[in-house]
Design an enzyme around this catalytic site. Structure first.
Site, short mmCIF file in Angstrom:
data_model
loop_
_atom_site.label_atom_id
_atom_site.label_comp_id
_atom_site.label_asym_id
_atom_site.label_seq_id
_atom_site.Cartn_x
_atom_site.Cartn_y
_atom_site.Cartn_z
N LYS A 25 54.47 50.57 26.20
CA LYS A 25 55.25 50.87 27.40
C LYS A 25 55.94 49.62 27.93
O LYS A 25 57.09 49.68 28.39
CB LYS A 25 54.35 51.48 28.48
CG LYS A 25 53.91 52.91 28.16
CD LYS A 25 52.89 53.42 29.15
CE LYS A 25 52.50 54.86 28.84
NZ LYS A 25 51.42 55.37 29.69
N GLN A 29 46.71 53.50 33.87
CA GLN A 29 46.43 54.00 32.52
C GLN A 29 45.05 54.65 32.43
O GLN A 29 44.08 54.16 33.01
CB GLN A 29 46.53 52.84 31.52
CG GLN A 29 46.33 53.24 30.08
CD GLN A 29 47.39 54.20 29.58
OE1 GLN A 29 48.56 54.06 29.87
NE2 GLN A 29 46.96 55.20 28.84
N ASP A 59 54.59 58.15 37.46
CA ASP A 59 53.85 58.90 36.45
C ASP A 59 53.48 60.29 36.95
O ASP A 59 52.89 61.09 36.23
CB ASP A 59 52.59 58.12 36.05
CG ASP A 59 52.05 58.52 34.69
OD1 ASP A 59 52.83 59.02 33.86
OD2 ASP A 59 50.84 58.33 34.44
#
Length: 282
Positions: free
Chosen positions: A55, A99, A122
């Site tokens: 990413k 994450q 996200d």
């Protein structure tokens, strides 16, 4: 019936990232501010470390600055919340990605809720889910958002279609169902306690497999001509759909890899630049 057409997430994601890079460069030129995505990782799970690094690399290619915060595996919920709260208050950070996984000892929901909604690129907070559900401005969960963009690319209009979502996770199954409902699909959620899953799937015009069980959906479960989106990823590059048999019956199908996965990262980057644009008022 001929084999299903592949839905090329890799090619579409590349175009989205190119567009995103142009938007990022334009924003930086107009405001002097480069979009910044902060990634937060608790512990050193090998897959997560690799994913975060990927990413970061994609971010740089799109003209997005990347700030990585690595926390030890023993980090408490309170410490993680403190880190996320500080990033939320930092005006030089425009998007925040926490994450998975982050350890069983961490209150995942408390951690997610420490992310300011305007930086939730996200789409993991309650505020983002509410916005998705009510069709209000906000950031979609990245994989569901990527799936909807993929459907649009292949002219799949969910309106009036029966969509079956196999999986009910908070950041994939549930939100993709709400996004499909918002586009006038008739949505059925299936899960581990669904009786006769195959019979339900056979009724679907659109199948979204997002349960994390390899080859759970078989070709015989697919209604002829259905659109099959495989959002599962299991060891060995195996999806939740038995690809070879499903391709014989579907009209469109996503490969694994190369279907939904690239769209997830592309959506994250696009939403980061959008967040930066909103926050700078540009």
């Amino acid at each position: 019936m001929s084999q299903a057409q592949l839905m090329d997430g890799t090619g579409l994601a590349r175009r989205i990232v190119d567009e995103t890079a142009k938007r990022a460069a334009d924003l930086t030129e107009r405001t002097g501010v480069a979009p910044c995505l902060a990634t937060v990782l608790v512990g050193e799970d090998p897959a997560s470390v690799t994913y975060v690094r990927m990413k970061q690399n994609r971010s740089r290619k799109a003209g997005i600055e990347s700030r990585h915060v690595a926390l030890p595996a023993g980090t408490s919920t309170a410490e993680l919340v403190g880190t996320l709260t500080a990033l939320s208050a930092d005006p030089t950070v425009h998007g925040i990605l926490l994450q998975h996984p982050m350890g069983h000892h961490i209150d995942e929901r408390a951690a997610f809720e420490a992310i300011a909604p305007k930086k939730d690129v996200d789409g993991v907070t309650l505020a983002s889910f509410s916005a998705m559900s009510f069709g209000l401005p906000g950031f979609a969960s990245c994989t569901p958002g990527g799936i909807m963009r993929l459907l649009d690319e292949y002219d799949v209009d969910p309106a009036g279609k029966r969509a079956v979502v196999v999986g009910r996770s908070a950041i994939l199954g549930k939100p993709v169902g709400m996004l499909l409902l918002g586009r006038d699909a008739t949505v059925t959620y299936c899960h581990s306690r669904t009786a006769d899953l195959s019979a339900v799937v056979r009724e679907a015009d659109i199948v979204v497999a997002a349960v994390g069980r390899p080859r759970l959906i078989r070709g015989e479960d697919i209604k002829p001509g259905a659109v099959v989106v495989d959002a599962g990823y299991n060891p060995g590059n195996i999806g939740d759909v038995d690809f070879d048999s499903a391709r014989e019956r579907a009209s469109l199908i996503t490969p694994v890899p190369g279907g939904v996965g690239p769209m997830t990262i592309a959506t994250l980057l696009a939403q980061t630049v959008e967040a930066a644009t909103r926050q700078t008022g540009a």
